[in-house]
Motif scaffolding. Structure first.
Motif, PDB file in Angstrom:
ATOM      1  N   ALA A  22      23.243  37.594 117.312  1.00 51.72           N
ATOM      2  CA  ALA A  22      23.864  38.350 116.206  1.00 51.72           C
ATOM      3  C   ALA A  22      25.116  37.638 115.702  1.00 51.72           C
ATOM      4  O   ALA A  22      25.357  37.568 114.487  1.00 51.72           O
ATOM      5  N   LEU A  23      25.913  37.097 116.617  1.00 53.74           N
ATOM      6  CA  LEU A  23      27.127  36.373 116.210  1.00 53.74           C
ATOM      7  C   LEU A  23      26.777  35.061 115.504  1.00 53.74           C
ATOM      8  O   LEU A  23      27.447  34.669 114.543  1.00 53.74           O
ATOM      9  N   GLY A  36      26.487  31.367 110.489  1.00 50.74           N
ATOM     10  CA  GLY A  36      25.673  31.023 109.333  1.00 50.74           C
ATOM     11  C   GLY A  36      24.240  30.632 109.609  1.00 50.74           C
ATOM     12  O   GLY A  36      23.540  30.174 108.710  1.00 50.74           O
ATOM     13  N   LEU A  37      23.756  30.827 110.842  1.00 53.22           N
ATOM     14  CA  LEU A  37      22.334  30.591 111.072  1.00 53.22           C
ATOM     15  C   LEU A  37      21.521  31.768 110.525  1.00 53.22           C
ATOM     16  O   LEU A  37      22.013  32.894 110.458  1.00 53.22           O
ATOM     17  N   THR A  38      20.287  31.507 110.152  1.00 46.39           N
ATOM     18  CA  THR A  38      19.400  32.613 109.813  1.00 46.39           C
ATOM     19  C   THR A  38      18.941  33.269 111.119  1.00 46.39           C
ATOM     20  O   THR A  38      19.020  32.651 112.196  1.00 46.39           O
ATOM     21  N   PRO A  39      18.431  34.499 111.051  1.00 40.33           N
ATOM     22  CA  PRO A  39      17.932  35.111 112.289  1.00 40.33           C
ATOM     23  C   PRO A  39      16.886  34.245 112.995  1.00 40.33           C
ATOM     24  O   PRO A  39      16.927  34.090 114.221  1.00 40.33           O
ATOM     25  N   ALA A  70      19.459  40.522 115.340  1.00 43.50           N
ATOM     26  CA  ALA A  70      20.703  40.400 114.571  1.00 43.50           C
ATOM     27  C   ALA A  70      20.968  41.642 113.723  1.00 43.50           C
ATOM     28  O   ALA A  70      22.121  42.013 113.496  1.00 43.50           O
ATOM     29  N   VAL A 118      24.313  34.496 113.697  1.00 47.64           N
ATOM     30  CA  VAL A 118      23.898  34.831 112.336  1.00 47.64           C
ATOM     31  C   VAL A 118      25.101  35.269 111.514  1.00 47.64           C
ATOM     32  O   VAL A 118      25.354  34.754 110.423  1.00 47.64           O
ATOM     33  N   ARG A 119      25.861  36.196 112.046  1.00 46.80           N
ATOM     34  CA  ARG A 119      26.967  36.783 111.277  1.00 46.80           C
ATOM     35  C   ARG A 119      28.083  35.777 111.019  1.00 46.80           C
ATOM     36  O   ARG A 119      28.620  35.684 109.922  1.00 46.80           O
TER      37      ARG A 119
END
Lengths: 389, 389
Positions: free
Chosen positions: A317-318, A324-327, A370, A320-321
């Protein structure tokens, strides 16, 4: 011969982009069969064959078990008061790693093994089927060796981190500690470790000390891992690449030359968003690394000082948030990426020949890891085809 | 008469600063006794009296059950694809709230109640013993009313949120929708609600529309709550204070005048870090609010669009990491603060006369809720003295 199957998988994330959609190699309405703990077949649920034991996934998402390639689970005590003071902005004479070193040295072998077992079990409940475990809170020949023996009770992926910090008793003559690490400590520890690691940072080990230690470990047949560029943009990443380390970890502060070096190498960038979360640091530039072609892994950095979490779902989750990675990239980094960081070709991907280490979510898609932060979504875990949770 | 006790509590967080250390009113080596579901006695473990049923906490931390004062659990479907696209930076013709409105209208009463029950159970497992639940995905007289009836199956703290957004069919004549909300919809919903709420924002309801709706609801005897200053620094916070709302929620974008208005009022600022986490927004200025003397609550904002989490432990970790609260302030905001947001004096604090709603952590201190992010630490939950988890 034991034949186990999983069917009615709503979304199978193989982590092999060549067999399904996107980076995660997603196959919908899928099934998996394992023979004697190894995956034998992956395909459409409609073609699910006869098996001895069949698990109906009820449309849930199934993923490879998480591979956590960076943890420090062998220690005693905690540092909650130090964390509280740091987050509250109050003064606290924090001993940092040395606080944990004192507690670890004072603990029995059984206590160290019990702590590692507690954290490995906690990690397993959240889907981690393989974890790497470092020493590094002993910092004597005796205490590093027994730390690795404790680590070995929970994983085969043990890492000798005698070069975590210079212990207090060597503060005035750190090169003597480097001699110890490269000599008697390495001799005592190498039989119990797969890897060696060095924390390259101001206040820990400089680039020349690190080179000495890593070259000595390599000569002993250990694989190399490096903590680098966590707090400052130093030369650690480039040294790791130069020496052919399997992984360079943290990578928070990177220059273009660091990213270029990684992109042209077989060294994985193992990112640890939990450390950045728990120290209010900026986050590592995962998006830039990924786009440059660097192989990215995500790990927990579970340790009592700067990241006391075992939760790979939160790390996803971090990532992604805040990174900047996609899920799907984040889940890949926590599975196939973790396996690459450990140079393992038998885990991290759900494909024939790999271990049947897999998890089922209480959700229809990996995106929920995420999308639903903080919610325990890992419903079931199997290791080598055997139910583990 | 049923007499239940909890003893050997390593750290009892009463959330009453007048009876123990700090904001959380911490008492070490404590015990609690409840009679017929209400707390009758709090004191040192050494003075623990005879009880019918005794629970040994083994040195763990015990806290009030969390009070989640802002949730939207009555809906159908999810918006994982919209979340994935938002986080991945790809185009997606997101319908936003209206997507969920369409799914909710199409769902049966039983489906809506089951979704609310699923989320309330998930929240309970993470320590939430009281939650507020809003309507707001029906947006017709019929669908708002049945949404509140579904909400009522999981909580007495139900909130009429017909003014969540203007539904698509009123897009060209929104004031007619405001008439509906203030008239027939309020008439149908008020018997099933304790509270009324309005989303004041560009694209939702403007300040004059909000005033009409809130005044109509107040005249019907409903307490007032407001969504305000989430995306822009509007006049919502000041309207909430002017009308004597119990709570104004989000408060992400505040001016000094907003904070001053709140500080001089009985209106609680209910902050929802999950929404800011899942939309990559800046976080609400909890530190400034707290320091100005505003009563702060922390809630999950559980909803399928912008914060699909029920985890108050993660909200506490985010409030510490990203909003600048100390661990003890964040836990207070999620317990006593939540109770204040709902104007409840029977929950949120462990003191004689209050409900015996309490949780035990798998940790020695409340600090671990922030120190160990993502780790499920809530081991046991009791509501009105009865074991619930």
């Amino acid at each position: 011969m034991s034949v186990v199957g999983w069917t009615n998988i709503g979304e199978l994330c193989t982590a092999d982009p060549s067999v399904g959609d996107g980076q995660l190699g997603v196959i919908r309405n899928a099934a998996v069969v394992a023979v004697d703990g190894r995956i034998a077949w992956v395909g459409p649920a409609a073609e699910f064959p006869d098996v001895d034991v069949s698990h109906d996934m009820g449309g849930s998402a199934v993923l490879p078990g998480f591979v956590d390639a960076h943890t420090h689970p062998v220690f005693a005590g905690d540092r909650a008061a130090e964390f509280d003071a740091r987050m509250s902005g109050t003064n606290y004479s924090a001993g940092g790693i040395r606080t944990t070193v004192a507690a670890t040295r004072a603990a029995s072998d059984a206590e160290l093994a019990a702590n590692a077992a507690r954290l490995a079990a906690e990690a397993l409940r959240q889907g981690t089927t393989t974890l790497e475990a470092k020493s590094g809170y002993g910092l004597t020949v005796h205490d590093e060796r027994r730390s690795l023996i404790a680590a070995k009770t929970v994983t085969d992926e043990t890492t000798f981190l005698g070069a975590h910090v210079v212990p207090a008793e060597y503060a005035d003559h750190p090169d003597d500690y480097v001699d110890l690490v490269c000599g008697p400590m390495l001799d005592a520890c190498a039989p119990h470790a797969t890897w060696a690691d060095v924390f390259i940072e101001r206040g820990a080990f400089d680039i020349d000390q690190a080179r000495r230690i890593l070259e000595a470990a390599k000569a002993k047949g250990l694989g190399l891992r490096v903590h680098a560029n966590q707090l400052t943009q130093g030369e650690g990443v480039r040294l790791a690449v130069e020496l052919g380390a399997a992984s360079v970890d943290h990578c928070t502060h990177l220059g273009d030359d660091d990213i270029e070096a990684l992109a042209g190498s077989a060294t994985v960038a193992t990112l640890v968003p939990g450390a950045e979360f728990s120290t209010r640091s900026v986050y590592a530039p995962a998006r830039r690394l990924w786009d440059a072609g660097v192989t990215v892994a995500i790990a927990s950095d579970c340790n009592p000082g700067s990241s006391y979490t075992t939760s790979i779902p939160l790390m996803i989750a971090l990532a992604v948030r805040d990174m900047g990675l996609t899920p799907s990239q984040a889940v890949w980094a926590a599975t196939a990426g973790g396996a690459a960081s450990l140079r393992r070709d038998d885990i991290g991907v759900l494909a024939p020949g790999r271990r049947a280490d897999l998890i089922a979510l209480d959700a229809p898609s990996h995106v929920h890891l995420a999308y639903r932060p903080g919610v325990p979504l890992v419903r079931s875990v199997w290791r080598s085809g055997q139910s583990a949770i």
